[in-house]
Each structure stands twice: as structure tokens, then as C-alpha cells.
Design a protein around this motif. Structure first.
Motif, short mmCIF file in Angstrom:
data_model
loop_
_atom_site.label_atom_id
_atom_site.label_comp_id
_atom_site.label_asym_id
_atom_site.label_seq_id
_atom_site.Cartn_x
_atom_site.Cartn_y
_atom_site.Cartn_z
N VAL A 45 0.88 -1.17 0.00
CA VAL A 45 0.00 0.00 0.00
C VAL A 45 0.92 1.22 0.00
O VAL A 45 1.43 1.63 1.04
CB VAL A 45 -0.93 0.01 1.23
N PRO A 46 1.16 1.80 -1.18
CA PRO A 46 2.09 2.93 -1.27
C PRO A 46 1.46 4.23 -0.78
O PRO A 46 0.26 4.32 -0.56
CB PRO A 46 2.41 3.01 -2.76
N THR A 47 2.30 5.24 -0.65
CA THR A 47 1.85 6.58 -0.27
C THR A 47 1.34 7.32 -1.50
O THR A 47 1.98 7.29 -2.55
CB THR A 47 3.04 7.36 0.34
N LEU A 48 0.20 7.96 -1.37
CA LEU A 48 -0.31 8.84 -2.42
C LEU A 48 0.21 10.24 -2.09
O LEU A 48 -0.19 10.84 -1.09
CB LEU A 48 -1.84 8.83 -2.46
N ASP A 49 1.13 10.73 -2.90
CA ASP A 49 1.83 11.99 -2.61
C ASP A 49 1.41 13.07 -3.59
O ASP A 49 1.65 12.96 -4.80
CB ASP A 49 3.35 11.74 -2.69
N PHE A 50 0.79 14.12 -3.07
CA PHE A 50 0.39 15.24 -3.91
C PHE A 50 1.53 16.22 -4.15
O PHE A 50 1.38 17.20 -4.87
CB PHE A 50 -0.82 15.97 -3.30
N ALA A 65 -1.06 7.86 -10.59
CA ALA A 65 -1.78 6.83 -9.85
C ALA A 65 -0.79 5.95 -9.09
O ALA A 65 0.35 5.77 -9.52
CB ALA A 65 -2.62 5.99 -10.80
N VAL A 66 -1.22 5.44 -7.96
CA VAL A 66 -0.42 4.48 -7.20
C VAL A 66 -1.15 3.15 -7.22
O VAL A 66 -2.38 3.11 -7.29
CB VAL A 66 -0.17 4.95 -5.74
N ILE A 125 -1.64 -8.66 -7.82
CA ILE A 125 -2.59 -7.98 -8.70
C ILE A 125 -2.68 -6.51 -8.28
O ILE A 125 -2.74 -6.20 -7.09
CB ILE A 125 -3.96 -8.67 -8.63
N ASP A 126 -2.69 -5.60 -9.26
CA ASP A 126 -2.72 -4.16 -8.99
C ASP A 126 -4.13 -3.61 -8.96
O ASP A 126 -4.98 -4.00 -9.76
CB ASP A 126 -1.97 -3.39 -10.09
N ILE A 153 -6.99 0.85 4.04
CA ILE A 153 -7.28 0.07 2.82
C ILE A 153 -7.57 -1.35 3.31
O ILE A 153 -6.80 -1.90 4.10
CB ILE A 153 -6.08 0.06 1.86
N GLU A 154 -8.67 -1.92 2.86
CA GLU A 154 -9.06 -3.26 3.32
C GLU A 154 -9.48 -4.13 2.15
O GLU A 154 -10.16 -3.67 1.24
CB GLU A 154 -10.24 -3.11 4.29
N ILE A 155 -9.06 -5.39 2.18
CA ILE A 155 -9.47 -6.36 1.16
C ILE A 155 -9.93 -7.62 1.87
O ILE A 155 -9.37 -8.00 2.90
CB ILE A 155 -8.33 -6.65 0.16
#
Length: 157
Positions: A45-50, A65-66, A125-126, A153-155
């Protein structure tokens, strides 16, 4: 009765008792079972960096996109994939530095690809997460600093 005859009788009795023991044996088969419960696991789970925001021009910010990656039990698709508490986008987030806030959104398509296993050699899988931040007053009048939010984030299968 001679000792020789007695020995023969004893030997015959011993042999007949051995054959009686073999008649008393029995065989059966045992069933052995195991159950595999389908699971899905997040791999990364990568960082979403603005990035660094330019308050002077305050453009809309759309970072690359990450990809959140996952693996599931062979043949098991995710039954649920959540960003925050939502199973479909957009997720409306709020970054904060403790004093000021900046809004943003995350969009995604719920994954449906079944896994091919959890072991080594299995390609994860992405799930692309696409962030967007409105420009203008959204961040033009906030104080300098680092703004963050932790988003679960949950799966699950």
C-alpha cells in the motif's frame, strides 16, 4: 503319551492359535481431510503523494496513480475492497496539519481478478488508486507545513 507326541500336540496347538489370531484381525480405511479457507492479503500500500503545492498559482493537482497490490487464494476474487469505509469511489479525504485542512479525492475501480495463490512466485494484482486535489482556495490560504491523513485500505475474499 510320549514326550514326542506331547511336543507335537503343543506345536499343533500353537500353530492353530496363531491362525486364530490372524482370523481375528480386521482392516479399514481412514479418511483424511483438510479445508482451505479463501483469503486475500494486501502486498503493498504505497503513499499517495500530492507533492509540493504552489499556493501562488494553486492548480488542480493530479499525481500519478499508485498501485495497491494484493494476492488471493487461487481462484478466489476479492469480495470487498475498501478505501476508507467505501467499496467504490470516490473517497473524499481531508489532509490536515493540525490547524488547516486541504480536501482531495481518491477514485478506483473495485477489483474482480481472482488470485492465483499466496506463495512465492505468484505475481500480485494491482488496483490503481487515482488521486485528485482541487486547486484555488482549497489550499491557497492554508499555513505552511506537512498535511497528512491515514486512510485504511481493506481487502477480503
Amino acid at each position: 503319551m510320549s514326550s514326542r507326541t506331547l511336543s507335537r500336540w503343543i506345536a499343533a496347538a500353537a500353530l492353530s492359535s496363531c491362525s486364530l489370531l490372524s482370523w481375528a484381525s480386521d482392516t479399514a480405511t481412514m479418511t483424511v481431510t483438510a479445508t482451505v479457507v479463501g483469503v486475500c492479503k494486501l502486498v503493498s500500500v504505497p503513499t499517495l503523494d500530492f507533492g509540493t503545492l504552489n499556493q501562488a498559482t494553486a492548480p488542480v493537482v493530479n499525481p500519478p496513480a499508485v498501485n495497491v497490490t494484493y494476492r488471493c487464494t487461487k481462484g478466489t476474487p476479492p469480495g470487498s475492497f475498501k478505501v476508507g469505509t467505501l467499496t467504490s469511489g470516490p473517497f473524499n479525504g481531508v489532509l490536515s496539519n493540525g490547524t488547516d485542512t486541504i480536501t482531495y479525492t481518491i477514485n478506483w475501480t473495485p477489483p474482480t481478478t481472482a488470485g492465483s495463490g499466496l506463495g512465492s512466485g505468484v505475481t500480485p494484482i494491482d488496483v490503481p488508486l487515482i488521486g485528485s486535489m482541487p486547486g484555488g482556495a482549497n489550499y491557497q490560504n492554508v499555513s505552511a507545513g506537512t498535511y497528512t491523513q491515514s486512510v485504511p485500505i481493506e481487502i477480503s475474499p
